[in-house]
Design an enzyme around this catalytic site. Structure first.
Site, mmCIF file in Angstrom:
data_model
loop_
_atom_site.group_PDB
_atom_site.id
_atom_site.type_symbol
_atom_site.label_atom_id
_atom_site.label_comp_id
_atom_site.label_asym_id
_atom_site.label_seq_id
_atom_site.Cartn_x
_atom_site.Cartn_y
_atom_site.Cartn_z
ATOM 1 C CE LYS A 52 -3.727 -0.447 -0.749
ATOM 2 N NZ LYS A 52 -4.073 -0.968 -1.636
ATOM 3 C CG HIS A 102 4.287 -6.134 -1.017
ATOM 4 N ND1 HIS A 102 4.416 -5.256 -1.432
ATOM 5 C CD2 HIS A 102 3.295 -6.675 -1.288
ATOM 6 C CE1 HIS A 102 3.753 -4.523 -2.327
ATOM 7 N NE2 HIS A 102 2.728 -5.168 -2.129
ATOM 8 N NE ARG A 124 -0.486 6.320 0.277
ATOM 9 C CZ ARG A 124 -1.182 5.823 0.512
ATOM 10 N NH1 ARG A 124 -1.329 4.456 0.360
ATOM 11 N NH2 ARG A 124 -2.668 6.460 0.075
ATOM 12 C CB SER A 132 -4.621 2.391 2.094
ATOM 13 O OG SER A 132 -4.000 1.829 0.675
ATOM 14 C CE1 TYR A 197 1.008 6.258 -3.304
ATOM 15 C CE2 TYR A 197 -0.326 8.102 -2.399
ATOM 16 C CZ TYR A 197 -0.373 7.267 -3.257
ATOM 17 O OH TYR A 197 -1.506 6.708 -3.016
ATOM 18 C CB SER A 232 -3.584 11.126 -13.750
ATOM 19 O OG SER A 232 -4.140 11.167 -14.241
ATOM 20 C CE LYS A 261 -11.327 8.389 0.262
ATOM 21 N NZ LYS A 261 -11.535 9.001 0.952
ATOM 22 N N GLY A 262 -5.671 6.757 -4.024
ATOM 23 C CA GLY A 262 -4.197 7.590 -4.020
ATOM 24 C C GLY A 262 -3.751 9.248 -4.073
#
Length: 298
Positions: A52, A102, A124, A132, A197, A232, A261-262
């Site tokens: 995530k 991961h 992030r 997330s 991120y 995007s 959502k990002g």
């Protein structure tokens, strides 16, 4: 997915839990050993992230950069994900291979690190990561690979589980990132590019340009601009829903569970004041002596 698979315990390796990906369920030790012994090629690019933190997003960007054009691939990143994919079949993948994983630093492919092959490490902020992760673990599409007993439960339960590192997938966020911090400081990894991120979300043009330079691939303003547009959040979400056919289903009950959502700062919609204070206290304790810093808004 079979009922037997759904009811089986979470795979465990070297003290941490793993998702119920078929190769890990079938023989955890065998797959993890195969990852360590994976035959790396000099041109391999390995995306290393805690779950995530943007691996699907960066996979698309890197794939477009190495192609030299902003065209979506039919496949998701799982085609080259070491925990999931057919490792033998990766020998036939076009070079440079864009791979991802991961797994914690200590279990990365030995050859990849020894050869000094390229590594892209993405970080992030842990508050958005936690939100997330909770939403993905609750989704019907993903729940079967991460559920166990009452987990993931309510949001409050999930947070307490995070503090206790009870369901410590991939070693848990804190240990995963602290081990990477040590690896970089001690030069256990020598050819690594670190991305955040939040920086990519705030200024994609500048970040993609820097990434292209690290990857040593040709790029220009037009290509970088096209990639930034195609990658995007809205465009990538739409591509996952309508264009990609080789990989997991992403829409469940009208919601995209892979690209939710990002955003940066969605944690503010989830954390109470008390939960936020508790989380900050936890980070202060766990990151004492660490140089790790995170951005919680842009």
């Amino acid at each position: 997915m079979s009922d037997t698979h759904d009811k089986c315990p979470l795979p465990e390796y070297d003290g941490y839990l793993l998702p119920k990906f078929p190769p890990l369920v079938q023989d955890t030790d065998k797959r993890m050993t195969a990852i360590r012994d994976f035959k790396s090629e000099d041109t391999d690019i390995l995306i290393c992230t805690y779950p995530k933190t943007g691996s699907n997003w960066v996979y698309e960007i890197i794939s477009m950069l190495v192609q030299g054009h902003a065209t979506y691939l039919k496949a998701f990143k799982t085609i080259g994900m070491l925990e999931v994919s057919d490792l033998a079949a990766l020998a036939d993948m076009t070079s440079p291979r864009v791979l991802s994983t991961h797994v914690p630093f200590r279990h990365l492919p030995i050859q990849h690190l020894a050869k000094g092959c390229k590594v892209v490490h993405i970080l992030r902020n842990p508050k958005d990561v936690t939100v997330s992760a909770y939403n993905q673990c609750k989704s019907p599409l993903v729940k079967h690979i991460c559920d166990a007993d009452e987990f993931p439960g309510t949001w409050d339960y999930f947070l307490r589980d995070f503090f206790e590192n009870k369901h410590n997938f991939y070693d848990g966020f804190i240990k995963y990132e602290k081990d990477w911090e040590v690896a970089k400081r001690t030069k256990a990894v020598t050819n690594v590019y670190t991305m955040f991120y939040e920086d990519l979300r705030k200024n994609p043009i500048a970040e993609i340009t820097r990434l292209a330079k690290y990857l040593e691939v040709p790029s220009n303003e037009e290509l970088v601009g096209d990639i930034a547009e195609k990658c995007s959040f809205v465009k990538l979400q739409n591509a996952a829903e309508t264009f990609k056919t080789d990989g997991p289903k992403t829409i469940v009950d009208g919601k995209n569970v892979l690209f939710r959502k990002g955003t940066v700062g969605d944690w503010k919609n989830w954390f109470t004041v008390a939960q936020n204070e508790q989380f900050d206290d936890y980070l202060d304790r766990e990151l004492k002596g660490s140089t790790l810093e995170f951005k919680y808004e842009i």
